[in-house]
Design an enzyme around this catalytic site. Structure first.
Site, PDB file in Angstrom:
ATOM      1  N   GLN A  17      38.201  34.139  51.697  1.00  0.00           N
ATOM      2  CA  GLN A  17      37.895  35.256  52.603  1.00  0.00           C
ATOM      3  C   GLN A  17      36.541  35.942  52.390  1.00  0.00           C
ATOM      4  O   GLN A  17      35.820  36.212  53.358  1.00  0.00           O
ATOM      5  CB  GLN A  17      38.999  36.323  52.497  1.00  0.00           C
ATOM      6  CG  GLN A  17      38.814  37.454  53.485  1.00  0.00           C
ATOM      7  CD  GLN A  17      39.832  38.580  53.378  1.00  0.00           C
ATOM      8  OE1 GLN A  17      39.618  39.643  53.895  1.00  0.00           O
ATOM      9  NE2 GLN A  17      40.946  38.364  52.728  1.00  0.00           N
ATOM     10  N   GLU A 139      41.373  39.332  46.051  1.00  0.00           N
ATOM     11  CA  GLU A 139      41.333  40.672  46.641  1.00  0.00           C
ATOM     12  C   GLU A 139      41.938  41.784  45.768  1.00  0.00           C
ATOM     13  O   GLU A 139      41.273  42.759  45.414  1.00  0.00           O
ATOM     14  CB  GLU A 139      42.070  40.623  47.990  1.00  0.00           C
ATOM     15  CG  GLU A 139      42.351  41.959  48.647  1.00  0.00           C
ATOM     16  CD  GLU A 139      41.087  42.643  49.137  1.00  0.00           C
ATOM     17  OE1 GLU A 139      40.252  41.967  49.740  1.00  0.00           O
ATOM     18  OE2 GLU A 139      40.943  43.854  48.921  1.00  0.00           O
ATOM     19  N   ASP A 168      37.585  41.654  49.387  1.00  0.00           N
ATOM     20  CA  ASP A 168      37.063  40.427  49.996  1.00  0.00           C
ATOM     21  C   ASP A 168      36.093  40.730  51.146  1.00  0.00           C
ATOM     22  O   ASP A 168      34.905  40.463  51.073  1.00  0.00           O
ATOM     23  CB  ASP A 168      38.213  39.582  50.540  1.00  0.00           C
ATOM     24  CG  ASP A 168      38.892  38.787  49.444  1.00  0.00           C
ATOM     25  OD1 ASP A 168      38.280  38.585  48.393  1.00  0.00           O
ATOM     26  OD2 ASP A 168      40.036  38.361  49.645  1.00  0.00           O
ATOM     27  N   GLY A 247      37.720  64.757  51.747  1.00  0.00           N
ATOM     28  CA  GLY A 247      36.679  65.789  51.693  1.00  0.00           C
ATOM     29  C   GLY A 247      37.265  67.183  51.550  1.00  0.00           C
ATOM     30  O   GLY A 247      38.398  67.369  51.090  1.00  0.00           O
ATOM     31  N   GLY A 248      36.516  68.155  51.959  1.00  0.00           N
ATOM     32  CA  GLY A 248      36.944  69.544  51.791  1.00  0.00           C
ATOM     33  C   GLY A 248      37.846  70.059  52.909  1.00  0.00           C
ATOM     34  O   GLY A 248      38.183  71.241  52.926  1.00  0.00           O
TER      35      GLY A 248
HETATM   36  N1  CAO Z   1      32.974  18.583  47.239  1.00  0.00           N
HETATM   37  C1  CAO Z   1      33.414  18.406  45.967  1.00  0.00           C
HETATM   38  N2  CAO Z   1      33.840  19.407  45.197  1.00  0.00           N
HETATM   39  C2  CAO Z   1      33.816  20.637  45.724  1.00  0.00           C
HETATM   40  C3  CAO Z   1      33.367  20.893  47.029  1.00  0.00           C
HETATM   41  C4  CAO Z   1      32.935  19.773  47.800  1.00  0.00           C
HETATM   42  N3  CAO Z   1      32.482  19.932  49.059  1.00  0.00           N
HETATM   43  N4  CAO Z   1      33.470  22.203  47.276  1.00  0.00           N
HETATM   44  C5  CAO Z   1      33.964  22.772  46.161  1.00  0.00           C
HETATM   45  N5  CAO Z   1      34.171  21.831  45.226  1.00  0.00           N
HETATM   46  C6  CAO Z   1      34.702  22.022  43.872  1.00  0.00           C
HETATM   47  C7  CAO Z   1      33.891  22.967  43.047  1.00  0.00           C
HETATM   48  O1  CAO Z   1      32.747  22.308  42.548  1.00  0.00           O
HETATM   49  C8  CAO Z   1      34.880  23.353  41.956  1.00  0.00           C
HETATM   50  O2  CAO Z   1      34.920  22.317  41.003  1.00  0.00           O
HETATM   51  P1  CAO Z   1      34.907  22.547  39.392  1.00  0.00           P
HETATM   52  O3  CAO Z   1      35.972  23.543  39.090  1.00  0.00           O
HETATM   53  O4  CAO Z   1      35.213  21.185  38.858  1.00  0.00           O
HETATM   54  O5  CAO Z   1      33.565  23.033  39.016  1.00  0.00           O
HETATM   55  C9  CAO Z   1      36.211  23.298  42.711  1.00  0.00           C
HETATM   56  O6  CAO Z   1      35.948  22.650  43.953  1.00  0.00           O
HETATM   57  C10 CAO Z   1      36.946  24.566  43.039  1.00  0.00           C
HETATM   58  O7  CAO Z   1      36.154  25.703  43.106  1.00  0.00           O
HETATM   59  P2  CAO Z   1      36.790  27.118  42.704  1.00  0.00           P
HETATM   60  O8  CAO Z   1      37.062  27.144  41.229  1.00  0.00           O
HETATM   61  O9  CAO Z   1      35.869  28.135  43.235  1.00  0.00           O
HETATM   62  O10 CAO Z   1      38.184  27.182  43.511  1.00  0.00           O
HETATM   63  P3  CAO Z   1      39.602  27.796  43.084  1.00  0.00           P
HETATM   64  O11 CAO Z   1      40.477  27.546  44.249  1.00  0.00           O
HETATM   65  O12 CAO Z   1      40.086  27.285  41.773  1.00  0.00           O
HETATM   66  O13 CAO Z   1      39.322  29.364  42.922  1.00  0.00           O
HETATM   67  C11 CAO Z   1      38.672  31.578  43.673  1.00  0.00           C
HETATM   68  C12 CAO Z   1      39.279  30.206  44.039  1.00  0.00           C
HETATM   69  C13 CAO Z   1      38.541  32.362  44.944  1.00  0.00           C
HETATM   70  C14 CAO Z   1      39.609  32.295  42.706  1.00  0.00           C
HETATM   71  C15 CAO Z   1      37.293  31.371  43.005  1.00  0.00           C
HETATM   72  O14 CAO Z   1      36.517  30.562  43.838  1.00  0.00           O
HETATM   73  C16 CAO Z   1      36.546  32.660  42.705  1.00  0.00           C
HETATM   74  O15 CAO Z   1      36.867  33.398  41.768  1.00  0.00           O
HETATM   75  N6  CAO Z   1      35.499  32.966  43.513  1.00  0.00           N
HETATM   76  C17 CAO Z   1      34.635  34.091  43.323  1.00  0.00           C
HETATM   77  C18 CAO Z   1      35.287  35.376  43.738  1.00  0.00           C
HETATM   78  C19 CAO Z   1      35.762  35.341  45.167  1.00  0.00           C
HETATM   79  O16 CAO Z   1      35.037  35.089  46.098  1.00  0.00           O
HETATM   80  N7  CAO Z   1      37.023  35.702  45.322  1.00  0.00           N
HETATM   81  C20 CAO Z   1      37.555  36.007  46.632  1.00  0.00           C
HETATM   82  C21 CAO Z   1      38.271  34.915  47.219  1.00  0.00           C
HETATM   83  S1  CAO Z   1      38.993  35.494  48.711  1.00  0.00           S
HETATM   84  O17 CAO Z   1      40.396  36.220  48.223  1.00  0.00           O
END
Ligand code: CAO
Length: 415
Positions: A17, A139, A168, A247-248
């Site tokens: 998001q 979030e 988010d 606020g106030g």
């Molecule tokens: N091709 C190949 N690999 C890909 C890719 C693509 N096109 N796009 C993404 N990937 C890979 C990434 O390289 C990553 O790999 P590694 O872990 O091996 O380095 C993997 O996909 C997953 O990425 P991620 O760790 O960001 O995804 P997740 O689902 O485990 O985590 C989230 C999700 C949101 C917790 C994390 O991305 C995060 O903390 N983001 C920053 C904060 C944020 O934006 N949070 C709000 C999210 S909305 O609620």
């Protein structure tokens, strides 16, 4: 008509998001947003909270309007080369992967700079540098860590998170401002830069008034507009203030006609000082306008509970819309508690494009929230979100790949 961000190309490496809200806004302002997704799967939200089997979810469609989608395996060596070509062609790379993911992919800030020194690299992360910088964040974690949860809810209950996605979508909004600011600075310097919006920081920015109150509390030991005054005592930290006004001008949520069966038959009522005499007249307590116990804002503070109880006796005789109509005639600030159903059906929001109906090839028609920021010279037309990889061939062709090369990359699993 031209658009404010015409000519700006965004490599959109965002998911879920926070990042997608940012790039959607940039797309609405006219940027060409190319969303890079993992082949075969795509943004995880495409399949989350689905209401129709095998169709992109509303979660995805409502966060990815006006974008193009290309699928690239960025861990495949040939896929990496395609991403490099995109980096060379784009102005901004936006990402919200977990900390370190972009580096692990081989796209460090230094490498991106080598490929394109004008590139702006914009990131959402959960936390800025510090003890939690390596943490993954969603979030509600941000709402808790940014001060929103500890200051939301009622004094006698636990911390509460809010439905507004301030962690988010709020951070996406902050990031979008950072990006356009960096684009502006680049017109002077010719250089790109890193833009970071940490979700904890974004939430705290939106909770600024609560840090104000923390310092007032430390200095004076009390805060007269809080419901804890005068009936309760204050601790060391800003308490939860229920529905009190920030606020106030004291305010509270009051029952309206029908509250017994309708969970949203309520109105927010503000006892704004300049209209106090009118409030007294409307609720039939004219004597309060001159009674020294009620006539001034300071005198009223110890009686707020009783005052709101008396006003509620009046609001309970009216629907929230009737009360709104009457109170507005007297310039008394108030607002109905609108349900999502009422908002979805509100004609004025349709008219301004804040609520839009969009058609989608596999889902059919659905409602979305349009661009809440209106520019007179850059109107927004909301178009549907892309299907997974819908624009891969189109974008590859623009990057200079021939049909044979595209086909070979597809066979190799790079795209
Ligand atoms: N091709 C190949 N690999 C890909 C890719 C693509 N096109 N796009 C993404 N990937 C890979 C990434 O390289 C990553 O790999 P590694 O872990 O091996 O380095 C993997 O996909 C997953 O990425 P991620 O760790 O960001 O995804 P997740 O689902 O485990 O985590 C989230 C999700 C949101 C917790 C994390 O991305 C995060 O903390 N983001 C920053 C904060 C944020 O934006 N949070 C709000 C999210 S909305 O609620």
């Amino acid at each position: 008509m031209s658009k404010a961000l015409d000519g700006v190309r965004i490599l959109d490496f965002t998911h879920v998001q926070s990042g997608p809200t940012c790039t959607q806004l940039l797309a609405w302002f006219g940027a060409d947003v190319i969303k890079v997704e993992r082949a075969g799967a795509g943004d995880i939200t495409r399949e989350q909270l689905r209401d129709i089997p095998d169709v992109d979810s509303l979660y995805f469609t409502m966060l990815n309007h006006n974008k193009r989608s290309v699928t690239i395996d960025t861990k495949n060596p040939e896929g990496k080369q395609v991403l490099e070509a995109l980096i060379q062609k784009c102005d901004v790379l936006v990402e919200n992967f977990a900390p370190g993911a972009l580096d692990r992919m081989g796209f460090t800030w230094e490498r991106i700079q080598e490929l394109n020194p004008r590139m702006i690299v914009a990131s959402v992360k959960g936390f800025g540098p510090g003890p939690y910088e390596d943490c993954k964040v969603y979030e509600n974690v941000a709402q808790c860590a940014g001060g929103a949860a500890s200051t939301t809810g009622f004094d006698d209950g636990p911390p509460v998170v809010t439905g507004a996605q301030i962690g988010d979508s709020g951070t996406g909004l902050h990031l979008a401002l950072g990006i356009v600011t960096a684009l502006y600075q680049r017109t002077q310097t010719g250089r790109g830069q890193k833009v970071l919006a940490a979700m904890q920081d974004g939430v705290l920015n939106l909770c600024r008034v609560k840090l104000r109150d923390q310092q007032r509390l430390e200095r004076t030991g009390t805060m007269k507009e809080y419901p804890q005054y005068p009936n309760g005592s204050f601790g060391e930290a800003v308490p939860r203030a229920g529905n009190a006004s920030g606020g106030g001008q004291p305010g509270w949520i009051l029952k309206c006609k029908g509250w017994e069966t309708d969970p949203n038959a309520y109105i927010y009522f503000i006892t704004q000082a300049p209209v106090w005499a009118k409030i007294c007249k409307v609720i039939g307590k004219e004597e309060w306008a001159t009674d020294p116990n009620y006539a001034t804002p300071a005198a009223r503070l110890p009686h707020l509970k009783d005052i709101f109880a008396e006003i509620e006796r009046w609001t309970m005789t009216k629907t929230k819309f009737e009360a709104m109509q009457i109170l507005n005639k007297y310039d008394i600030p108030c607002g109905p508690i609108l349900s999502m159903k009422e908002i979805a059906e509100e004609p004025s929001l349709r008219k301004t494009g804040t609520i839009v109906e969009v058609d989608h090839p596999t889902r059919g028609k659905y409602l979305t929230v349009g661009n809440p920021i209106k520019l007179s010279d850059s109107p927004t037309e909301v178009t549907r979100s892309p299907l997974l990889g819908e624009h891969t061939d189109e974008v590859m062709t623009e990057l200079g790949y021939s049909p044979e090369q595209i086909s070979a990359l597809r066979t190799a699993g790079a795209i």
